[in-house]
Design a protein around this motif. Structure first.
Motif, short mmCIF file in Angstrom:
data_model
loop_
_atom_site.label_atom_id
_atom_site.label_comp_id
_atom_site.label_asym_id
_atom_site.label_seq_id
_atom_site.Cartn_x
_atom_site.Cartn_y
_atom_site.Cartn_z
N ALA A 93 -18.15 6.24 -2.63
CA ALA A 93 -19.25 6.92 -1.96
C ALA A 93 -20.22 7.55 -2.95
CB ALA A 93 -18.71 7.99 -1.01
N ASP A 94 -20.14 7.18 -4.21
CA ASP A 94 -21.02 7.75 -5.24
C ASP A 94 -22.49 7.50 -4.95
OD1 ASP A 94 -18.83 8.70 -6.57
OD2 ASP A 94 -18.87 7.19 -8.17
N PHE A 95 -22.79 6.45 -4.20
CA PHE A 95 -24.19 6.12 -3.93
C PHE A 95 -24.91 7.23 -3.18
CE2 PHE A 95 -21.93 4.70 -0.15
CZ PHE A 95 -22.77 5.09 0.88
N ILE A 96 -24.15 8.06 -2.44
CA ILE A 96 -24.78 9.12 -1.64
C ILE A 96 -25.49 10.13 -2.54
CG2 ILE A 96 -24.35 11.01 -0.02
CD1 ILE A 96 -22.01 9.37 1.08
N GLN A 97 -24.80 10.62 -3.55
CA GLN A 97 -25.41 11.60 -4.46
C GLN A 97 -26.54 10.98 -5.25
OE1 GLN A 97 -24.94 14.82 -4.52
NE2 GLN A 97 -26.43 15.09 -6.19
N LYS A 98 -26.38 9.72 -5.65
CA LYS A 98 -27.44 9.05 -6.40
C LYS A 98 -28.71 8.92 -5.57
CE LYS A 98 -24.27 6.43 -9.31
NZ LYS A 98 -23.74 5.08 -9.67
N MET A 99 -28.57 8.62 -4.26
CA MET A 99 -29.73 8.50 -3.40
C MET A 99 -30.35 9.88 -3.12
SD MET A 99 -28.60 5.48 -0.73
CE MET A 99 -30.27 5.22 -0.12
N LYS A 100 -29.51 10.90 -3.07
CA LYS A 100 -30.00 12.25 -2.81
C LYS A 100 -30.83 12.77 -3.98
CE LYS A 100 -28.54 16.89 -1.38
NZ LYS A 100 -27.40 17.75 -1.01
N GLU A 101 -30.43 12.41 -5.20
CA GLU A 101 -31.13 12.92 -6.39
C GLU A 101 -32.60 12.55 -6.41
OE1 GLU A 101 -28.83 11.43 -9.60
OE2 GLU A 101 -27.20 12.89 -9.35
N LYS A 102 -32.97 11.48 -5.72
CA LYS A 102 -34.38 11.10 -5.65
C LYS A 102 -35.22 12.12 -4.90
CE LYS A 102 -33.65 7.18 -3.69
NZ LYS A 102 -33.87 5.84 -3.09
N HIS A 103 -34.57 12.93 -4.07
CA HIS A 103 -35.29 13.91 -3.25
C HIS A 103 -35.28 15.31 -3.86
CE1 HIS A 103 -35.62 11.09 0.15
NE2 HIS A 103 -34.39 10.72 -0.17
N LEU A 104 -34.58 15.49 -4.97
CA LEU A 104 -34.42 16.83 -5.53
C LEU A 104 -35.39 17.07 -6.68
CD1 LEU A 104 -30.50 17.01 -5.57
CD2 LEU A 104 -32.09 17.85 -3.82
N TYR A 139 0.86 -1.18 0.00
CA TYR A 139 0.00 0.00 0.00
C TYR A 139 0.89 1.23 0.00
CZ TYR A 139 -3.18 -3.66 1.32
OH TYR A 139 -3.89 -4.83 1.33
N SER A 140 0.67 2.12 -0.95
CA SER A 140 1.54 3.27 -1.12
C SER A 140 0.73 4.50 -1.48
CB SER A 140 2.57 2.99 -2.22
OG SER A 140 3.42 4.10 -2.41
N GLY A 141 1.04 5.61 -0.82
CA GLY A 141 0.38 6.87 -1.11
C GLY A 141 -0.79 7.14 -0.18
N PRO A 142 -1.37 8.35 -0.26
CA PRO A 142 -2.51 8.70 0.59
C PRO A 142 -3.67 7.72 0.41
CG PRO A 142 -1.61 10.65 -0.47
CD PRO A 142 -0.91 9.48 -1.09
N PHE A 143 -4.42 7.51 1.48
CA PHE A 143 -5.57 6.59 1.47
C PHE A 143 -5.16 5.18 1.01
CE2 PHE A 143 -7.29 10.88 0.90
CZ PHE A 143 -8.19 10.94 1.96
N PHE A 144 -3.95 4.77 1.37
CA PHE A 144 -3.39 3.46 1.02
C PHE A 144 -3.24 3.28 -0.50
CE2 PHE A 144 -5.69 1.89 5.05
CZ PHE A 144 -4.60 2.19 5.85
N GLY A 145 -3.47 4.34 -1.26
CA GLY A 145 -3.37 4.24 -2.71
C GLY A 145 -4.49 3.44 -3.36
N ILE A 146 -5.59 3.25 -2.63
CA ILE A 146 -6.69 2.44 -3.16
C ILE A 146 -7.58 3.27 -4.09
CG2 ILE A 146 -6.76 0.87 -1.18
CD1 ILE A 146 -9.05 2.50 -0.04
N GLU A 147 -8.25 2.60 -4.99
CA GLU A 147 -9.22 3.22 -5.88
C GLU A 147 -10.61 2.76 -5.46
OE1 GLU A 147 -8.91 5.46 -8.25
OE2 GLU A 147 -6.72 5.61 -8.03
N PRO A 148 -11.53 3.69 -5.17
CA PRO A 148 -12.88 3.29 -4.75
C PRO A 148 -13.55 2.39 -5.79
CG PRO A 148 -12.53 5.63 -4.35
CD PRO A 148 -11.35 5.15 -5.15
N THR A 149 -14.24 1.39 -5.32
CA THR A 149 -14.90 0.42 -6.19
C THR A 149 -16.42 0.50 -5.99
OG1 THR A 149 -14.69 -1.27 -4.48
CG2 THR A 149 -12.93 -1.13 -6.12
N THR A 150 -17.16 -0.14 -6.89
CA THR A 150 -18.63 -0.10 -6.80
C THR A 150 -19.17 -1.11 -5.79
OG1 THR A 150 -18.77 -1.63 -8.67
CG2 THR A 150 -18.89 0.72 -9.15
N THR A 151 -18.34 -2.07 -5.38
CA THR A 151 -18.75 -3.06 -4.38
C THR A 151 -17.76 -3.05 -3.23
OG1 THR A 151 -17.55 -4.80 -5.56
CG2 THR A 151 -19.90 -4.53 -6.06
N PRO A 152 -18.19 -3.41 -2.02
CA PRO A 152 -17.30 -3.38 -0.86
C PRO A 152 -16.10 -4.32 -1.02
CG PRO A 152 -19.60 -3.53 -0.17
CD PRO A 152 -19.58 -3.76 -1.65
N GLN A 153 -14.94 -3.82 -0.60
CA GLN A 153 -13.71 -4.61 -0.60
C GLN A 153 -13.06 -4.48 0.76
OE1 GLN A 153 -12.83 -6.30 -3.44
NE2 GLN A 153 -14.65 -5.46 -4.44
#
Length: 321
Positions: free
Chosen positions: A310-321, A33-47
């Motif tokens: 964390a993209d799911f947050i904005q997607k869930m919010k859009e239902k209320h806008l 693991y190298s770099g900020p945030f362990f150098g990980i790339e956010p994924t669409t499913t939990p890892q």
């Protein structure tokens, strides 16, 4: 050359050889693991989050990165006590082996969460008692020499057990009291805090806890038990024009038939970290298997740390806008 010198030379060669063999292994573990945030790339499913670095036979939960992603603090739960553990990015961008935090190790400490500016860590502790008895909210402040001494924040009465403190940019503190099953917010004034329970939109139904508040107070993610998929799930509510929306279950693949808890979102809104009791790869155990192999399995604790986008947050919010 006498036999004693020969033996001494052979011993030195053996020691140096072992050292050279050990160094690459440790270096490889650090470079995983190298770099900020362990150098990980956010994924669409939990890892699993940095399992080679973080996962162990113990239970891990409550993961929080510093705002710049160069420090990571979390809870390691042992049979006798819970401890706040940390790892940090070093000069070569690799990460240090996890250690007990400088302000933890003697009492039962858990629930670390960075303040939005990264200069404080808020956490829960039952100090000076143990076994989560009389849990209160504390914080440590960053100094030139490291973290200062823990300071307790006076919020509610001595009989209340306070947990999981999350902070907004304005200094409002969100936390929960498990004995009452409610989430509260503490608004700072000149000398102390004004504490009030959140509305029934949030607090009605089964117990609510582990509140993560967006620093801008735009949304709240918390642990709940109403119509859950398993032992406990994560829910989200949005703050629209000063009113909280009806909490929504985050659903699969975030929630599972096991226990999900301890949500955290990076300030750039990209990374979501939480704890789960799921086993993605069940441990296959056979007679006469070495216990070391079983203990070396990454997700063998009661809870482990997971991450995803964390993209799911904005997607869930859009239902209320």
């Amino acid at each position: 050359m006498n036999s004693l010198k020969v033996i001494s030379i052979l011993f030195i060669i053996l020691i140096l050889g072992c050292k050279k063999q050990a160094e690459p292994v440790e270096k490889m573990q650090n470079q995983k693991y190298s770099g900020p945030f362990f150098g990980i790339e956010p994924t669409t499913t939990p890892q699993l989050l940095a399992p080679e670095l973080l996962a162990s036979p113990s239970t891990e939960y409550n993961g929080t990165f510093s705002p710049d992603g160069t420090e990571f603090y979390y809870t390691t739960d042992m049979p006798t006590n819970a401890y706040i553990t940390f790892t940090k990015m070093m000069e070569d961008s690799t990460w240090s082996q996890p250690r007990i935090a400088s302000f933890s190790g003697e009492f039962s400490d858990y629930d670390p969460l960075f303040s939005p500016d990264g200069n404080r860590i808020y956490f829960s502790s039952s100090r000076p008692k143990g076994d989560n008895e009389n849990s209160k909210i504390w914080y440590v402040k960053r100094t030139d020499a490291g973290w200062g001494n823990p300071i307790r924040i006076i919020l509610t009465g001595e009989e209340d057990n306070e947990y999981y403190s999350s902070l907004t940019h304005s200094g409002t503190l969100y936390f929960n009291i498990w004995s009452k099953g409610d989430i509260y917010k503490a608004i700072p004034n000149n000398t102390d805090y004004t504490v009030e329970a959140l509305s029934d939109v949030i607090n009605s139904g089964e117990n609510k806890g582990d509140p993560f508040i967006d620093p801008n107070e735009e949304y709240l993610i918390f642990r709940g038990y109403d119509d859950s998929l398993g032992r406990g799930d994560l829910y989200i509510s949005f703050n629209l024009d000063g009113e909280w929306t009806t909490p929504e279950n985050l659903g699969e693949p975030i929630n599972s038939s096991e226990h999900e808890m301890c949500p955290w979102v990076s300030q750039d809104g990209k990374l979501f970290v939480f704890a789960s009791g799921r086993l993605e790869e069940p441990i296959n155990v056979k007679a006469l298997d070495p216990v070391k192999r079983i203990n070396g399995t990454h997700n063998n604790g009661q809870l482990n740390l997971y991450y995803m986008s964390a993209d799911f947050i904005q997607k869930m919010k859009e239902k209320h806008l």
